[in-house]
Write an enzyme that holds these catalytic residues in place. Structure first.
Site, mmCIF file in Angstrom:
data_model
loop_
_atom_site.group_PDB
_atom_site.id
_atom_site.type_symbol
_atom_site.label_atom_id
_atom_site.label_comp_id
_atom_site.label_asym_id
_atom_site.label_seq_id
_atom_site.Cartn_x
_atom_site.Cartn_y
_atom_site.Cartn_z
ATOM 1 N N LYS A 155 69.495 39.050 87.588
ATOM 2 C CA LYS A 155 70.843 39.378 88.063
ATOM 3 C C LYS A 155 71.784 38.620 87.422
ATOM 4 O O LYS A 155 71.608 37.570 86.958
ATOM 5 C CB LYS A 155 71.169 39.272 89.843
ATOM 6 C CG LYS A 155 72.554 39.602 89.930
ATOM 7 C CD LYS A 155 72.526 39.741 91.450
ATOM 8 C CE LYS A 155 72.673 38.456 92.188
ATOM 9 N NZ LYS A 155 73.995 37.350 91.786
ATOM 10 N N SER A 202 73.196 30.511 94.198
ATOM 11 C CA SER A 202 73.634 29.916 95.505
ATOM 12 C C SER A 202 72.809 28.727 95.677
ATOM 13 O O SER A 202 73.097 27.931 96.669
ATOM 14 C CB SER A 202 73.760 30.937 96.550
ATOM 15 O OG SER A 202 72.387 31.475 96.737
ATOM 16 N N GLU A 221 80.534 41.841 95.649
ATOM 17 C CA GLU A 221 80.641 40.839 96.606
ATOM 18 C C GLU A 221 82.334 40.663 96.575
ATOM 19 O O GLU A 221 83.122 40.877 95.822
ATOM 20 C CB GLU A 221 80.182 39.366 95.888
ATOM 21 C CG GLU A 221 80.646 38.199 96.970
ATOM 22 C CD GLU A 221 79.699 36.934 96.363
ATOM 23 O OE1 GLU A 221 78.931 37.104 95.540
ATOM 24 O OE2 GLU A 221 79.794 35.922 96.942
HETATM 25 O O1 KIV Z 1 73.573 33.555 94.247
HETATM 26 C C1 KIV Z 1 73.347 34.275 95.258
HETATM 27 O O2 KIV Z 1 72.830 33.982 96.348
HETATM 28 C C2 KIV Z 1 74.144 35.741 95.005
HETATM 29 C C3 KIV Z 1 74.216 36.608 96.292
HETATM 30 C C4 KIV Z 1 75.364 36.009 97.222
HETATM 31 C C5 KIV Z 1 74.412 37.909 96.021
HETATM 32 O O3 KIV Z 1 74.361 35.863 94.275
#
Ligand code: KIV
Length: 266
Positions: free
Chosen positions: A115, A47, A184
């Site tokens: 992640k 993000s 999400e």
């Molecule tokens: O990129 C990010 O900040 C995320 C969160 C919204 C979970 O994947």
């Protein structure tokens, strides 16, 4: 200075029914503040492409940028578990590039875990990373890197067949060995069902209250981004308005010769 949390601490917390807290950080000062406040997990989310770099989507974010920001966050973190996002195209092409790129986030960035977005299609990738001792957090439902397939950032899983697919995605992520999964932009009832069925913690964003934990993009909850504000974001403070006033005061004071005053001068 306490020791840093590990995925085993997160597991223990989940088993004890204590909600898991996660927020994003992309630099040293914010990471320090989150860490001091006692956050469980700091996520260097891709993000950063939208809230820091000003892109319209997360797709342009590169692995080098993720490593750069992860290093800053790691320097500001002593207690939280640090998870770094694998950006678009760094894990989808083949297993060996996924292994190499995830490994770089740990080796060069200093993250404790990575992640990645996707469910059933990412089963082998998650397994490959877990097999080389890289803890993986999954991410299903509204996956921002799939913005072009989804036709925008829309709530996913409203229709029964879509809900079924997301449920299967979440199970696939858990079976592949992920230590947790972000849910999400899905209906709260679906998130509740997934959380009840899965053997690993779910971390929700726009997924209701029944998840094992919650995550927000810190810039959104601080009200720093006035460009886009989804319904699920709670703005805890309107920093954009507050900082705007601070900057105006500084400009006025310099122009009027109020700053610097005697005490700021040598
Ligand atoms: O990129 C990010 O900040 C995320 C969160 C919204 C979970 O994947």
């Amino acid at each position: 200075m306490g020791k840093a949390k590990t995925i085993l601490d997160i597991r223990r917390q989940y088993e004890e029914g204590v909600k898991i807290t996660m927020l994003t950080a992309y630099d040293y000062p914010l990471a320090r503040l989150l860490d001091r406040a006692g956050i469980d997990i700091i996520l260097i989310g891709d993000s950063l492409g939208t809230v820091v770099a000003g892109h319209d989507t997360t797709l342009p974010v590169t692995l080098e940028e993720m490593i750069y920001h992860t290093r800053m966050v790691v320097r500001g973190t002593q207690k939280a578990l640090v998870v770094a996002d694998l950006p678009f195209l760094s894990y989808q092409v083949d297993l060996s590039s996924a292994r190499l790129n995830a490994g770089r986030l740990l080796k060069e960035g200093g993250a404790h875990a990575v992640k990645l977005e996707g469910g059933t299609a990412m089963r082998d990738t998650i397994r490959a990373l877990v097999d080389m001792d890289i803890p993986v957090m999954g991410h299903v439902g509204l996956t921002p890197q799939s913005v072009n397939r989804m036709g925008g950032y829309r709530v996913q899983g409203r229709k029964e067949e879509d809900a079924q697919r997301i449920l299967e995605d979440a199970h696939a992520v858990a079976e592949a060995g992920a230590f947790s999964v972000v849910l999400e932009g899905v209906p709260a009832t679906l998130a509740e069902r997934i959380t009840a069925e899965l053997p690993i913690p779910t971390i929700g964003i726009g997924a209701g209250v029944h998840c094992s934990g919650q995550v927000l993009v810190t810039h959104d909850m601080l009200g720093l981004c006035d460009k886009f504000s989804p319904k699920f974001v709670k703005k805890y403070v309107d920093l954009a308005a507050l900082l705007g006033k601070v900057f105006e005061t500084y400009i006025d004071e310099v122009k009027e010769g109020i700053f610097p005053a005697e005490e700021h001068s040598f």
